[in-house]
Design a protein around this motif. Structure first.
Motif, PDB file in Angstrom:
ATOM      1  N   ARG A 226       0.850  -1.191   0.000  1.00 12.59           N
ATOM      2  CA  ARG A 226       0.000   0.000   0.000  1.00 12.59           C
ATOM      3  C   ARG A 226       0.885   1.240   0.000  1.00 12.59           C
ATOM      4  O   ARG A 226       2.058   1.167   0.380  1.00 12.59           O
ATOM      5  CB  ARG A 226      -0.921   0.015   1.229  1.00 12.59           C
ATOM      6  N   PRO A 227       0.366   2.382  -0.405  1.00 14.89           N
ATOM      7  CA  PRO A 227       1.173   3.605  -0.332  1.00 14.89           C
ATOM      8  C   PRO A 227       1.509   3.927   1.121  1.00 14.89           C
ATOM      9  O   PRO A 227       0.633   3.914   1.987  1.00 14.89           O
ATOM     10  CB  PRO A 227       0.243   4.678  -0.925  1.00 14.89           C
ATOM     11  N   VAL A 228       2.779   4.182   1.398  1.00 14.83           N
ATOM     12  CA  VAL A 228       3.227   4.533   2.743  1.00 14.83           C
ATOM     13  C   VAL A 228       4.076   5.787   2.649  1.00 14.83           C
ATOM     14  O   VAL A 228       5.037   5.839   1.867  1.00 14.83           O
ATOM     15  CB  VAL A 228       4.040   3.389   3.384  1.00 14.83           C
ATOM     16  N   ILE A 314       3.180  -0.296 -11.649  1.00  6.47           N
ATOM     17  CA  ILE A 314       1.814  -0.800 -11.462  1.00  6.47           C
ATOM     18  C   ILE A 314       0.986   0.216 -10.679  1.00  6.47           C
ATOM     19  O   ILE A 314      -0.197   0.420 -10.962  1.00  6.47           O
ATOM     20  CB  ILE A 314       1.843  -2.151 -10.725  1.00  6.47           C
ATOM     21  N   GLY A 315       1.621   0.870  -9.713  1.00  8.08           N
ATOM     22  CA  GLY A 315       0.944   1.849  -8.864  1.00  8.08           C
ATOM     23  C   GLY A 315       0.569   1.247  -7.533  1.00  8.08           C
ATOM     24  O   GLY A 315      -0.161   0.252  -7.484  1.00  8.08           O
ATOM     25  N   MET A 316       1.063   1.815  -6.451  1.00  9.10           N
ATOM     26  CA  MET A 316       0.796   1.237  -5.140  1.00  9.10           C
ATOM     27  C   MET A 316      -0.688   1.313  -4.763  1.00  9.10           C
ATOM     28  O   MET A 316      -1.182   0.453  -4.031  1.00  9.10           O
ATOM     29  CB  MET A 316       1.654   1.916  -4.075  1.00  9.10           C
ATOM     30  N   GLN A 317      -1.402   2.320  -5.257  1.00  9.35           N
ATOM     31  CA  GLN A 317      -2.843   2.345  -5.024  1.00  9.35           C
ATOM     32  C   GLN A 317      -3.506   1.133  -5.656  1.00  9.35           C
ATOM     33  O   GLN A 317      -4.438   0.544  -5.090  1.00  9.35           O
ATOM     34  CB  GLN A 317      -3.459   3.631  -5.571  1.00  9.35           C
ATOM     35  N   ASN A 318      -3.016   0.749  -6.831  1.00  6.99           N
ATOM     36  CA  ASN A 318      -3.570  -0.422  -7.506  1.00  6.99           C
ATOM     37  C   ASN A 318      -3.201  -1.717  -6.790  1.00  6.99           C
ATOM     38  O   ASN A 318      -4.011  -2.649  -6.708  1.00  6.99           O
ATOM     39  CB  ASN A 318      -3.076  -0.471  -8.954  1.00  6.99           C
ATOM     40  N   VAL A 319      -1.972  -1.790  -6.285  1.00  6.41           N
ATOM     41  CA  VAL A 319      -1.561  -2.967  -5.521  1.00  6.41           C
ATOM     42  C   VAL A 319      -2.462  -3.128  -4.297  1.00  6.41           C
ATOM     43  O   VAL A 319      -2.957  -4.223  -4.002  1.00  6.41           O
ATOM     44  CB  VAL A 319      -0.084  -2.864  -5.093  1.00  6.41           C
ATOM     45  N   GLN A 320      -2.705  -2.034  -3.584  1.00  4.57           N
ATOM     46  CA  GLN A 320      -3.563  -2.096  -2.409  1.00  4.57           C
ATOM     47  C   GLN A 320      -4.991  -2.488  -2.788  1.00  4.57           C
ATOM     48  O   GLN A 320      -5.612  -3.323  -2.111  1.00  4.57           O
ATOM     49  CB  GLN A 320      -3.579  -0.760  -1.680  1.00  4.57           C
ATOM     50  N   ALA A 321      -5.514  -1.899  -3.850  1.00  8.97           N
ATOM     51  CA  ALA A 321      -6.881  -2.219  -4.265  1.00  8.97           C
ATOM     52  C   ALA A 321      -7.019  -3.698  -4.613  1.00  8.97           C
ATOM     53  O   ALA A 321      -8.026  -4.338  -4.285  1.00  8.97           O
ATOM     54  CB  ALA A 321      -7.280  -1.350  -5.456  1.00  8.97           C
ATOM     55  N   HIS A 322      -5.996  -4.253  -5.265  1.00  6.89           N
ATOM     56  CA  HIS A 322      -6.032  -5.669  -5.633  1.00  6.89           C
ATOM     57  C   HIS A 322      -5.985  -6.548  -4.382  1.00  6.89           C
ATOM     58  O   HIS A 322      -6.746  -7.526  -4.266  1.00  6.89           O
ATOM     59  CB  HIS A 322      -4.866  -5.983  -6.564  1.00  6.89           C
ATOM     60  N   GLU A 323      -5.110  -6.206  -3.451  1.00  7.86           N
ATOM     61  CA  GLU A 323      -5.033  -6.970  -2.209  1.00  7.86           C
ATOM     62  C   GLU A 323      -6.341  -6.891  -1.422  1.00  7.86           C
ATOM     63  O   GLU A 323      -6.813  -7.889  -0.863  1.00  7.86           O
ATOM     64  CB  GLU A 323      -3.883  -6.453  -1.347  1.00  7.86           C
TER      65      GLU A 323
END
Length: 425
Positions: A226-228, A314-323
């Protein structure tokens, strides 16, 4: 709309960067291809322990060893210069990724555990004493709990633990009671590697700073997913590991506010961290090098930066949304299965992992059965023995998800869990 249609990016395109995900597993690991089940597709659901590594990161390591393998900061020749620039710029990449002010605030370590120990030994042994206290939580990873526990024994400082509610959240009223004017450090995991709980670090930071205490966030499960931003969190220290975020093993990072790191003395001594040495005294290099004694993990550090660049694309917002999507889906499907106890907050309010037990099935047995189906999960106490004691269980199974996992893989997990439940019924 199907769950797959809610993916925030092209997951199949991402999976193509991870050839290991095409493996077929099963049979005898000492004689691959000879045992039964060798045609079972791998379903890798253990990224909270170690994520897989994409081709661009592997290529970066290969490029270093094939193209400019040399020690850093020690040679005038071209290869050393190229390696030094790449290694130093990797610090800049990490700093930018978490919102640090510059490379001076980023110390490369082997992992989160070493980063914890660096602060505990270099700062804690000097600053803590009888009458002081360090505040942790009951959900701490052993990297934090054991480290501060042992520092407390050496210094006489008290170590306190914020209680966890029945829903798996921090009891913030208890936190406010524990953090007082004698508190010198509050060290809390950002995302629990067992419960999936996302802790209110910024709120804890406000409590700590009101009492002139420092805050150390264990970001091993948050920074990869996630974005940190360290300013938004308000932390004084943050630690995380490359091998949980598409990078190689043997590399991690400690963020520390520059004014604190300036005052802290190193606890590892040797080459590269010194400016001037005589037979009677030594002076230290500038930040961050004064904390990186000896030959560092050069290839790993450069590849660490490559992993961050991969995630940023990929974009950390996208990584978080996928998780978030996968965690909620897994939580709901396992709940609907029946006979499964899940630990931690609801599925729509947790990090990308689910720890659980199946009625009548030991977690180790469950993991072994799932392995027969090609499903790789973690089983045990996940380096949170005291938390498991509080939960009243010796062990749990844990499925953890990352950017390359799919809904179909969770379906495979749920199906295999159901088979194991029925087998022991």
């Amino acid at each position: 709309m199907g769950v797959q249609e809610q993916y925030p990016f092209d997951v199949e395109a991402v999976r193509a960067d991870f050839p290991i995900l095409d493996r077929l597993v099963g049979g005898d690991p000492e004689s691959p291809g000879e045992g039964p089940g060798d045609d079972t597709p791998l379903v890798y659901l253990d990224s909270a322990a170690t994520s897989q590594t994409p081709d661009p990161v592997v290529d970066t390591i290969v490029d270093y060893y094939r193209g400019y393998n040399a020690n850093v900061h020690r040679g005038i020749h071209q290869l050393s210069q190229e390696a030094s620039v790449a290694y130093e710029e990797a610090h800049d990449t990490v700093a930018d990724f978490i919102g640090a002010s510059g490379r001076e605030e980023i110390v490369f370590t082997k992992n989160t555990t070493e980063a914890m120990n660096l602060v505990a030994y270099a700062w804690g042994l000097e600053e803590l004493g009888p009458g002081d206290n360090v505040v942790l939580s009951q959900m701490e990873h052993h990297a934090s709990l054991v480290t501060w526990q042992q520092i407390g024994k050496r210094t006489g400082a008290d170590v306190r633990f914020i209680e966890v509610t029945d829903e798996g959240r921090l009891d913030m009223e208890h936190a406010a009671e524990l953090i007082d004017d004698d508190t010198q450090m509050v060290s809390v995991v950002h995302v629990s590697n067992t419960l999936g709980t996302i802790n209110p670090i910024s709120e804890l930071a406000d409590l700590a700073h009101d009492h002139d205490a420092y805050v150390f966030a264990d970001g091993a499960q948050s920074v990869p997913t996630r974005p940190v931003d360290v300013d938004d969190l308000g932390v004084d220290f943050l630690a995380f590991s490359g091998h949980k975020m598409c990078g190689p093993t043997g590399i991690g990072a400690l963020y520390g506010r520059e004014e604190i790191l300036d005052e802290v003395q190193p606890y590892l001594y040797g080459g590269d961290m010194i400016r001037r040495v005589s037979f009677t005294d030594s002076t230290w290099e500038d930040l961050p090098w004064k904390f990186e004694a000896g030959t560092p993990s050069i290839a790993q550090g450069i590849a660490f930066a490559a992993a961050i660049e991969y995630l940023e694309e990929i974009g950390m917002q996208n990584v978080q949304a996928h998780e978030d999507l996968l965690a909620e889906y897994a939580y709901d499907e396992l709940t609907d299965l029946g006979g499964v106890e899940i630990y931690g907050p609801p599925g729509n309010d947790r990090g990308g992992l689910v720890a659980f037990n199946v009625e009548g099935v030991h977690a180790h047995d469950l993991s072994s059965i799932l392995n027969d189906y090609g499903v790789a999960i973690r089983a045990g106490d996940h380096c949170t023995q005291p938390l498991h004691d509080e939960l009243g269980v010796a062990a749990s199974a844990r499925a953890s998800f990352y950017l390359y996992n799919t809904v179909e893989e969770i379906d495979a997990l749920v199906e295999a869990v159901g088979e194991a439940r029925d087998l022991f019924a």
